[in-house]
Design a protein around this motif. Structure first.
Motif, PDB file in Angstrom:
ATOM      1  N   ASP A 162       0.836  -1.198   0.000  1.00 48.39           N
ATOM      2  CA  ASP A 162       0.000   0.000   0.000  1.00 48.39           C
ATOM      3  C   ASP A 162       0.875   1.253   0.000  1.00 48.39           C
ATOM      4  O   ASP A 162       1.262   1.755   1.044  1.00 48.39           O
ATOM      5  N   PRO A 163       1.194   1.747  -1.194  1.00 51.69           N
ATOM      6  CA  PRO A 163       2.128   2.883  -1.274  1.00 51.69           C
ATOM      7  C   PRO A 163       1.645   4.122  -0.508  1.00 51.69           C
ATOM      8  O   PRO A 163       2.451   4.886   0.011  1.00 51.69           O
ATOM      9  N   TYR A 164       0.329   4.333  -0.398  1.00 53.78           N
ATOM     10  CA  TYR A 164      -0.154   5.533   0.276  1.00 53.78           C
ATOM     11  C   TYR A 164       0.090   5.443   1.788  1.00 53.78           C
ATOM     12  O   TYR A 164       0.532   6.409   2.421  1.00 53.78           O
ATOM     13  N   VAL A 165      -0.139   4.275   2.344  1.00 56.45           N
ATOM     14  CA  VAL A 165       0.167   4.079   3.762  1.00 56.45           C
ATOM     15  C   VAL A 165       1.673   4.219   3.990  1.00 56.45           C
ATOM     16  O   VAL A 165       2.118   4.849   4.961  1.00 56.45           O
ATOM     17  N   TYR A 166       2.461   3.668   3.083  1.00 59.94           N
ATOM     18  CA  TYR A 166       3.924   3.767   3.217  1.00 59.94           C
ATOM     19  C   TYR A 166       4.359   5.232   3.149  1.00 59.94           C
ATOM     20  O   TYR A 166       5.185   5.704   3.937  1.00 59.94           O
ATOM     21  N   PHE A 167       3.762   5.957   2.193  1.00 62.59           N
ATOM     22  CA  PHE A 167       4.036   7.398   2.090  1.00 62.59           C
ATOM     23  C   PHE A 167       3.734   8.102   3.413  1.00 62.59           C
ATOM     24  O   PHE A 167       4.508   8.934   3.896  1.00 62.59           O
ATOM     25  N   ALA A 168       2.577   7.760   4.020  1.00 60.11           N
ATOM     26  CA  ALA A 168       2.213   8.415   5.285  1.00 60.11           C
ATOM     27  C   ALA A 168       3.270   8.147   6.354  1.00 60.11           C
ATOM     28  O   ALA A 168       3.678   9.042   7.097  1.00 60.11           O
ATOM     29  N   ARG A 169       3.736   6.891   6.389  1.00 64.23           N
ATOM     30  CA  ARG A 169       4.727   6.553   7.421  1.00 64.23           C
ATOM     31  C   ARG A 169       6.063   7.245   7.165  1.00 64.23           C
ATOM     32  O   ARG A 169       6.747   7.688   8.104  1.00 64.23           O
ATOM     33  N   VAL A 170       6.455   7.337   5.900  1.00 61.70           N
ATOM     34  CA  VAL A 170       7.695   8.058   5.589  1.00 61.70           C
ATOM     35  C   VAL A 170       7.536   9.532   5.961  1.00 61.70           C
ATOM     36  O   VAL A 170       8.433  10.155   6.545  1.00 61.70           O
ATOM     37  N   ALA A 171       6.360  10.092   5.620  1.00 59.24           N
ATOM     38  CA  ALA A 171       6.136  11.504   5.929  1.00 59.24           C
ATOM     39  C   ALA A 171       6.229  11.751   7.437  1.00 59.24           C
ATOM     40  O   ALA A 171       6.760  12.773   7.880  1.00 59.24           O
ATOM     41  N   GLN A 172       5.736  10.793   8.217  1.00 59.35           N
ATOM     42  CA  GLN A 172       5.864  10.933   9.674  1.00 59.35           C
ATOM     43  C   GLN A 172       7.321  10.925  10.116  1.00 59.35           C
ATOM     44  O   GLN A 172       7.725  11.681  10.994  1.00 59.35           O
ATOM     45  N   LEU A 173       8.089  10.062   9.457  1.00 58.23           N
ATOM     46  CA  LEU A 173       9.513   9.975   9.790  1.00 58.23           C
ATOM     47  C   LEU A 173      10.221  11.289   9.449  1.00 58.23           C
ATOM     48  O   LEU A 173      11.066  11.772  10.200  1.00 58.23           O
ATOM     49  N   PHE A 174       9.846  11.874   8.309  1.00 57.38           N
ATOM     50  CA  PHE A 174      10.483  13.121   7.861  1.00 57.38           C
ATOM     51  C   PHE A 174       9.999  14.334   8.653  1.00 57.38           C
ATOM     52  O   PHE A 174      10.695  15.339   8.729  1.00 57.38           O
ATOM     53  N   ASN A 175       8.790  14.254   9.172  1.00 60.55           N
ATOM     54  CA  ASN A 175       8.176  15.415   9.825  1.00 60.55           C
ATOM     55  C   ASN A 175       7.662  15.058  11.207  1.00 60.55           C
ATOM     56  O   ASN A 175       6.459  15.065  11.457  1.00 60.55           O
ATOM     57  N   PRO A 176       8.549  14.749  12.123  1.00 57.56           N
ATOM     58  CA  PRO A 176       8.074  14.437  13.474  1.00 57.56           C
ATOM     59  C   PRO A 176       7.419  15.684  14.065  1.00 57.56           C
ATOM     60  O   PRO A 176       7.746  16.803  13.684  1.00 57.56           O
ATOM     61  N   PRO A 177       6.463  15.485  14.981  1.00 58.68           N
ATOM     62  CA  PRO A 177       5.835  16.651  15.618  1.00 58.68           C
ATOM     63  C   PRO A 177       6.909  17.516  16.266  1.00 58.68           C
ATOM     64  O   PRO A 177       7.891  16.994  16.794  1.00 58.68           O
ATOM     65  N   ALA A 178       6.719  18.817  16.201  1.00 56.79           N
ATOM     66  CA  ALA A 178       7.694  19.723  16.803  1.00 56.79           C
ATOM     67  C   ALA A 178       7.854  19.382  18.280  1.00 56.79           C
ATOM     68  O   ALA A 178       6.873  19.166  18.986  1.00 56.79           O
ATOM     69  N   ALA A 179       9.095  19.327  18.724  1.00 57.97           N
ATOM     70  CA  ALA A 179       9.341  19.046  20.137  1.00 57.97           C
ATOM     71  C   ALA A 179       8.867  20.232  20.961  1.00 57.97           C
ATOM     72  O   ALA A 179       9.034  21.382  20.566  1.00 57.97           O
ATOM     73  N   VAL A 180       8.242  19.940  22.079  1.00 58.30           N
ATOM     74  CA  VAL A 180       7.798  21.002  22.980  1.00 58.30           C
ATOM     75  C   VAL A 180       8.546  20.791  24.285  1.00 58.30           C
ATOM     76  O   VAL A 180       8.543  19.681  24.820  1.00 58.30           O
ATOM     77  N   PRO A 181       9.219  21.816  24.785  1.00 60.39           N
ATOM     78  CA  PRO A 181      10.002  21.622  26.012  1.00 60.39           C
ATOM     79  C   PRO A 181       9.108  21.237  27.184  1.00 60.39           C
ATOM     80  O   PRO A 181       8.017  21.793  27.341  1.00 60.39           O
ATOM     81  N   ALA A 182       9.551  20.284  27.974  1.00 59.75           N
ATOM     82  CA  ALA A 182       8.785  19.877  29.146  1.00 59.75           C
ATOM     83  C   ALA A 182       8.778  21.010  30.161  1.00 59.75           C
ATOM     84  O   ALA A 182       9.605  21.921  30.107  1.00 59.75           O
ATOM     85  N   GLY A 183       7.817  20.957  31.050  1.00 61.32           N
ATOM     86  CA  GLY A 183       7.763  21.950  32.117  1.00 61.32           C
ATOM     87  C   GLY A 183       6.541  22.832  32.038  1.00 61.32           C
ATOM     88  O   GLY A 183       5.820  22.826  31.045  1.00 61.32           O
ATOM     89  N   VAL A 184       6.320  23.563  33.091  1.00 65.08           N
ATOM     90  CA  VAL A 184       5.133  24.400  33.229  1.00 65.08           C
ATOM     91  C   VAL A 184       5.527  25.851  32.990  1.00 65.08           C
ATOM     92  O   VAL A 184       6.433  26.374  33.637  1.00 65.08           O
ATOM     93  N   HIS A 185       4.851  26.510  32.051  1.00 64.43           N
ATOM     94  CA  HIS A 185       5.145  27.917  31.758  1.00 64.43           C
ATOM     95  C   HIS A 185       4.856  28.779  32.997  1.00 64.43           C
ATOM     96  O   HIS A 185       3.944  28.483  33.768  1.00 64.43           O
ATOM     97  N   ALA A 186       5.611  29.835  33.120  1.00 61.82           N
ATOM     98  CA  ALA A 186       5.496  30.696  34.308  1.00 61.82           C
ATOM     99  C   ALA A 186       4.104  31.290  34.461  1.00 61.82           C
ATOM    100  O   ALA A 186       3.663  31.598  35.574  1.00 61.82           O
ATOM    101  N   THR A 187       3.393  31.445  33.356  1.00 61.93           N
ATOM    102  CA  THR A 187       2.060  32.057  33.430  1.00 61.93           C
ATOM    103  C   THR A 187       0.940  31.028  33.524  1.00 61.93           C
ATOM    104  O   THR A 187      -0.233  31.395  33.502  1.00 61.93           O
ATOM    105  N   ALA A 188       1.279  29.727  33.588  1.00 58.63           N
ATOM    106  CA  ALA A 188       0.250  28.688  33.711  1.00 58.63           C
ATOM    107  C   ALA A 188      -0.131  28.507  35.182  1.00 58.63           C
ATOM    108  O   ALA A 188       0.615  28.890  36.080  1.00 58.63           O
ATOM    109  N   ALA A 189      -1.307  27.941  35.400  1.00 60.42           N
ATOM    110  CA  ALA A 189      -1.810  27.739  36.763  1.00 60.42           C
ATOM    111  C   ALA A 189      -2.125  26.261  36.933  1.00 60.42           C
ATOM    112  O   ALA A 189      -3.138  25.779  36.430  1.00 60.42           O
TER     113      ALA A 189
END
Lengths: 343, 343, 343
Positions: free
Chosen positions: A76-103
């Motif tokens: 299934d080339p479309y599923v394979y494409f999706a998996r490659v795209a995930q490999l190429f475009n991982p979700p942006a890393a978000v730094p752990a921790g609580v922002h100073a303005t969060a409650a």
């Protein structure tokens, strides 16, 4: 940047051609260039392989010999494409921790992240690596499973449960009160407290500004792997089976139960207290007013017409019944030579 | 408070009558009183001029002599009214600067304003005089052109581009992931990373709780001067041409291209991968399921009926095909005297 | 935990059986157990009384002798159930006071509560016991009546008025600009400033992500006791009469006036400048394109069909007018023996 042999090591498939070819993006057959990995998902575009400038392509076994480009052959080339795209475009890393303005009033794992201006009330149970975006509000006693990500300005009301690896897009509202009222003799509406929860499984995606109401007495339940697009309204006590996908602007009324692996088209509606079988496809813009007991495609929408033709044709819709009477009268007129025939 | 000669100096038009008359509000012919400037935009209300108590009126050349009131004569009184109303009601000034509770990681011009609880991530490029309302979230690398105003609780995902002089109303979500998945053999949905952006032109208005998804590979594009009402859903890779207006609750599915100067009625839907020409008008509630290649008005909706009549008439919709068969049979019955005729 | 005699003292009704029986939950006849108070609201479920394991039931006078369980007899068991449920499930108490991360420029009564990250601008008049949820934004000069509760991330634009005891769910937007533009000769849209307000009466509930636009010159008005579900769009200058209920995903276009005690079904639409009488019921999915002058039920939606049947039947909708011509021709064919008949 991945070499083809690295991709195949990660994702499977058969490699034909130079294993050292490196790719860094996925692209369509038309637009691919040097460094791109294209894919042929639909046989009818096979002719485009000839001119394709990609560094490599993903093809199905039957297209294996249609190109001389380096290629990955997979069922299934479309599923394979999706998996490659995930490999190429991982979700942006978000730094752990609580922002100073969060409650934050709840205990959080160190790996979790809470954005600017967000709030998490007491008793919330937040899994590892959860990301709670800026401006989100997480009510008392909410559970969010590991790896789930809430984008900005999401609201989760008290007591609701969200599984692991879910994605909730901005503005989604989980667990507002269902629309439940008893009508008094003078027409006033007496609010029925909505004491159920929303329980969302694992690997669910919820689109921007989609709303899922909490149950009245029991829970509203969204199964594992369900994908919901934007601006969807899901009423109290609805249950949606695993892997069902719902397109944008759909409304599902109270207590309706939808099976697994269904696909509901954009702007479709399903009224309350119905049952929809597994593997049902509802076309865009279709209002479902009866239960559907068998898999299949179901449709009720209108052909668009130039306005003057619509005026001419649709005026007759108000008179269909009398048209049918006229046809019946004609049939009786033709048949009146035969006295054995009755209506 | 403006004198009529000041208005004409600002906005053009021919002044007939006392130039020193002062007005401070716009109002309809019916409701206008002392100090009001009324307008006659539609010839059919001309009779109301006789009783109008406005201090002055805006009229088209053909209505020039229909009143003795001080008047401004202009080709399009409604457009003139809009411009006067803008003059009388400038947007509320918002003090420049960043609220103490906002979280800003980007450089901002001194003229920009960021409201309470808002957040602006690193790399955002914010133009002069931009107003970012309370609770908004602006992602990494977003661009917002000069003079644009975002009301409260708007979310703009990373990398999106908003032009100059745009207005985004509360709860709008720009750049959430498009609804893109590949379906695996077991019915699971594999997410396709959405790596395009949303690119919005200049002078665009986006209504409250409207959502515009980012493109899958390419961008979603909203042209200059486009006006979007509330609760609209625009899917990935849609392109909307300049000055097109879209009314509330419309859904536009993925990759559809809409021309310039179109008008899409409320609750209309347009399915994916279609092409809609310039200057097309789609009526309210119409689902467009085919491309439209010519300017014009297109409609597909139903006449509302009292419920018992609807039951009687619409039951036949399930049997239209057999009705047509019956008509054909009748025609053959009438024609059977002519043996040269065949079906 | 309430004894039956306590309930009757609070809420009226006639108590039959042991007054000391105590209940702590409401439940359906099927699911009720020890400690539960069930109710029979619909005569057709009367047979279920026999097996009901509730500690007590609420019944209508005509069902008084259908059970031996301790019971409360009342004219409308469903309304009684709603009132008991409210007694058993009071809204969660929210501590009074302003969260440290909120930004409040207005004077507040000590009994009011403002959540994390919320903002209240100058000149807002907030009643006793008002709860403003996390992330809400309340604009300049807004009025909110005593006892009203705004859940998270609600936006109320400047100058709008909300009555007493209202509930606004998360993501609701009150008072964004109406969609008002004048079209210039080149197709550009000139914004007409929206200077009216939204005025909401007492005891109104507004669903999650519902939007109500401010009026252009006059106000948009929502009457006392109106209940609005989620994802509804109400355009500028709409007026909705008392106790009308509107289900999810409905769109109501500009300047339409809706009477009292109406019920508008899910995904229905009402175009602009119409008048809908009191006590009108509009079915789900129905687009109302003409004013409705009499109470009653009105419908315009389509029967859903398996896709192949829909294709077969609905293709004829484009040709209804020529079908009618064919019927007429047949009628003339039959009648041609009679030369006095003309078309």
């Amino acid at each position: 940047m991945f070499r083809l042999d690295e991709l195949v090591a990660h994702l499977g498939g058969e490699l034909v051609g130079d294993p050292a070819v490196a790719v860094r993006r996925v692209a369509t057959l038309d637009q691919a260039g040097e460094g791109d990995l294209a894919f042929l998902a639909n046989r009818k575009y096979a002719a485009r392989l000839a001119d394709c400038r990609a560094s490599a392509v993903i093809v199905a076994p039957e297209a294996r010999e249609l190109t001389a480009l380096p290629r990955i052959v997979t069922a299934d080339p479309y599923v394979y494409f999706a998996r490659v795209a995930q490999l190429f475009n991982p979700p942006a890393a978000v730094p752990a921790g609580v922002h100073a303005t969060a409650a934050v009033e709840a205990d959080l794992p160190a790996s979790a992240s809470v954005g600017a201006g967000a709030s998490v009330e007491a008793g919330a149970r937040i899994g590892e690596d959860v990301v709670i975006g800026p401006g989100c509000h997480i009510g008392r006693g909410v559970t969010i499973g590991a790896g789930s990500r809430l984008h900005a300005n999401v609201t989760v009301y008290h007591g609701c449960v969200i599984g692991a690896r879910c994605i909730l897009h901005a503005g989604a509202v989980i667990g507002a009160d269902g629309f439940g009222f008893a009508r008094d003799r003078d027409g006033s509406w007496i609010k029925i407290p909505q004491v159920g929860r929303v329980v969302i499984g694992d690997d669910v995606e919820v689109g921007a500004n989609t709303t899922i109401d909490r149950g009245a007495l029991d829970d509203t339940v969204i199964g594992n792997g369900v994908k919901l697009d934007n601006q969807i309204q899901i009423a109290h006590n609805v249950r949606i089976g695993e892997k069902t996908a719902v397109a944008g602007c759909v409304g599902i009324a109270g207590s309706t139960v939808i099976g697994a692996r269904c696909m509901i088209g954009g702007q479709a509606g399903i009224i309350g207290h119905l049952s929809i079988a597994d593997d049902v496809v509802v076309s865009a813009g279709t209002l479902v007013t009866k239960s559907i007991h068998r898999a299949g495609v179901y449709t009720a929408n209108l052909p668009v017409q130039p306005h003057p033709e619509w005026v001419k044709n649709f005026a007759h819709l108000r008179h269909l019944d009398s048209l049918v009477d006229r046809i019946r009268a004609l049939e009786q007129g033709l048949d009146k030579a035969d006295p054995t025939e009755s209506d």
